[in-house]
Design an enzyme around this catalytic site. Structure first.
Site, mmCIF file in Angstrom:
data_model
loop_
_atom_site.group_PDB
_atom_site.id
_atom_site.type_symbol
_atom_site.label_atom_id
_atom_site.label_comp_id
_atom_site.label_asym_id
_atom_site.label_seq_id
_atom_site.Cartn_x
_atom_site.Cartn_y
_atom_site.Cartn_z
ATOM 1 N N CYS A 185 -8.153 -0.820 -18.735
ATOM 2 C CA CYS A 185 -9.323 -1.242 -17.960
ATOM 3 C C CYS A 185 -10.474 -1.605 -18.914
ATOM 4 O O CYS A 185 -10.370 -2.577 -19.649
ATOM 5 C CB CYS A 185 -9.692 -0.136 -16.982
ATOM 6 S SG CYS A 185 -10.656 -0.735 -15.618
ATOM 7 N N HIS A 230 -4.815 1.525 -13.757
ATOM 8 C CA HIS A 230 -4.814 2.870 -14.336
ATOM 9 C C HIS A 230 -3.440 3.539 -14.196
ATOM 10 O O HIS A 230 -3.153 4.146 -13.161
ATOM 11 C CB HIS A 230 -5.884 3.732 -13.659
ATOM 12 C CG HIS A 230 -7.269 3.329 -14.058
ATOM 13 N ND1 HIS A 230 -7.893 3.827 -15.172
ATOM 14 C CD2 HIS A 230 -8.118 2.429 -13.522
ATOM 15 C CE1 HIS A 230 -9.079 3.268 -15.298
ATOM 16 N NE2 HIS A 230 -9.249 2.415 -14.307
ATOM 17 N N GLU A 284 -2.481 6.198 -15.455
ATOM 18 C CA GLU A 284 -2.571 7.662 -15.535
ATOM 19 C C GLU A 284 -2.758 8.341 -14.179
ATOM 20 O O GLU A 284 -2.492 9.530 -14.052
ATOM 21 C CB GLU A 284 -3.717 8.069 -16.482
ATOM 22 C CG GLU A 284 -5.135 7.738 -16.019
ATOM 23 C CD GLU A 284 -5.575 6.298 -16.319
ATOM 24 O OE1 GLU A 284 -4.710 5.444 -16.562
ATOM 25 O OE2 GLU A 284 -6.793 6.039 -16.284
#
Ligand code: XMP
Length: 514
Positions: free
Chosen positions: A80, A165, A167
């Site tokens: 990002c 993202h 994660e």
């Protein structure tokens, strides 16, 4: 040891990147985004990840990595903001987009990439950005978002970037993508496990505390119990003082079990003090949530300091079970660049800050997420019932009694909460829910009991599923269960006249109401 370094630019999920990589068996650690990348810092580093950020790359104050980044000679993954930083620093251009890409979004893979080994051609990801890469500075697009914007890029020479993202738990194949980067692209060895983790935390605690006495403030919750168990393992048990402060803001009957299990783990110095009078006096007239957190946090430490003096160990270090979620939401992540979402009481209290600054604050769980803490607790020998208990905020019921906190309102809330939890256990739902609790609202509503008008409080029930407390979904409680629980509460708790079910996810809501 082979390491993946995560540069934290203040994204809410920077530590989560690290944690996912550790889950893949590769050691990973977070440093501030602008940390120097000299030889010492790069020892053992096989790859570097640049996190997201609340900043935009074109803000003058936006954080930057050490210019030596690319010379480190290891693969780099920008996530990002991290990707946008790589692009702008290489002479590319990022502009404010017309559409904000936020929340779930489908990613379409267009070209092969080692990041996507074993990943489906289309998958659901989690995005949170509005800036768009216009001139990619040598990076080729390998996947796009639903809006056709670049979602994944690479240059064929070790630079990778994702505009989503991987994660967060909602990203399909996210853990796989990070594992592909760490072990596949960077070639880092998978030699990290919970025992090594335990060893390294224990060694750090020993180095910080030495032979000094250390006091752990036991709250009755999971985190402080795990801290206590950890200190009992890492240090001489005679050095470890466990202090339980009854704030009057606890859930029903939760403390006895924790204290009993710590005695079993060899706690020699265990002291309980009833300070509820002091807490209710300090909270009188306080309605602002941030104020409540400060009041409870300060009072907690004041009581602790008084007790330490009484016990003759005033100079002792203080240990507490701060988790990474507490730090990051309070704007205190590693890079200290994150926005403040909520000042978790154990992070921002001025007295705690003073202890932290003098190096006398021990927070051995500060890198961890709740489920990692639970695994650690089990490994340390705490019983499943203690370790599996739903999370409970440090300021306790004070942030679940909306408006002024009084002993009576806490009593009402505690009675309703006990029924909720009992019913969840009885119905076999407790372990499927990450956190369930009641919230007492400062709203009165009309009802009828027998033939008599009744004016009672409104109580909200909240039940959510989550992996780490950073994001949460509403638990879809069956109507029959809800109706039965509501009816038991309104029958048994005189002050509650109406029950509602909270159906908000996080984001945009938070888990607690305050
Ligand atoms: P929120 O409400 O921020 O909660 O979505 C995330 C997790 O943290 C807990 N929580 C706290 N824990 N001190 C704590 O120790 C606090 O001030 C605090 N506020 C929220 C919350 O219960 C949830 O598990």
């Amino acid at each position: 040891m082979d390491t993946i370094l995560v540069l934290d630019f203040g994204g809410q999920t920077a530590q989560l990147i690290c944690r996912r990589i550790r889950d893949a068996g590769v050691f990973s650690t977070v440093v501030p985004g602008d940390a120097p990348l000299d030889r010492e810092a790069l020892r053992g580093v096989k790859g570097i990840v640049l996190s997201g950020s609340p900043h935009s790359v074109y803000q003058p104050s936006a954080p930057r990595p050490d210019p030596a980044l690319r010379a480190a000679g290891v693969p780099i993954l920008g996530i990002c903001y991290g990707l946008q930083r790589l692009v702008t620093d290489a002479g590319g251009r990022v502009a404010a987009g017309k559409t904000r890409e936020y929340g779930r979004s489908r990613i379409h893979i267009r070209k092969p990439s080692p990041l996507f080994d074993g990943v489906a051609d289309r998958f659901v990801s989690w995005m949170s950005h509005s800036d768009v890469i216009e001139r990619p500075a040598g990076l080729a697009t390998v996947a796009v978002s639903e809006n056709g914007h670049p979602a994944a890029m690479q240059d064929g020479a070790g630079i990778y970037g994702l505009q989503f993202h991987p994660e967060v738990s909602h990203c399909e194949f996210g853990a796989r993508i990070l594992s592909n980067f760490a072990a596949g692209v960077c070639g880092a060895r998978r030699d990290w496990n919970l025992d090594r983790f335990l060893e390294s935390i224990a060694a750090r605690v020993r180095a910080q505390v030495g032979a000094a006495p250390v006091v752990t403030l036991i709250s009755g919750g999971v985190d402080s119990a795990v801290v206590a168990a950890l200190l009992l393992r890492a240090l001489d048990p005679g050095q470890v003082h466990l202090l339980y402060v009854d704030t009057g803001l606890m859930r029903d009957a939760e403390t006895e079990e924790v204290l009993a299990s710590l005695r079993l783990l060899g706690a020699a110095n265990l002291c309980a003090v009833d300070a509820s009078q002091r807490f209710f006096a300090a909270l009188a007239g306080v309605t602002d949530p941030e104020r409540k957190r400060a009041v409870v946090g300060d009072e907690f430490v004041r009581v602790a300091v008084d007790e330490l003096e009484r016990l003759g160990i005033a100079g002792a270090c203080l240990a507490q079970g701060t988790l990474y979620t507490d730090l990051i939401e309070s704007g205190k992540g590693v890079g200290a660049r994150a926005d403040v979402i909520k000042s978790h009481h154990n992070v921002r209290s001025p007295l705690i800050e003073a202890k932290r600054e003098s190096g006398a604050l021990v927070e051995p769980l500060a890198e961890l997420y709740k489920d990692e803490v639970r695994r650690l607790g089990r490994r340390l020998g705490l019983p499943a019932r203690v370790v599996g208990r739903h999370p409970f905020p440090g300021p306790g019921l004070s942030v679940r009694v909306i408006g002024e906190v009084t002993r009576e309102r806490c009593r009402t809330l505690r009675a309703a909460d006990r029924i909720l939890i009992e019913e969840l256990h009885r119905r076999g739902l407790y372990d499927a829910i990450w956190q369930a609790f009641c919230v007492l609202l400062p709203v009165q509503s009309v009802g009828v009991a027998g033939d008599v008008r009744r004016y009672g409080s409104v109580l909200a029930i909240r039940a959510i599923t989550s992996e780490d407390g950073m994001t949460a979904d509403v638990y879809p409680m069956a109507p029959d269960d809800l109706l039965a629980i509501s009816s038991r509460i309104t029958n048994a708790v005189p002050d509650v006249g109406r029950v509602v079910y909270d159906v908000s996810s996080k984001p945009p809501a938070t888990i607690e109401w305050e």
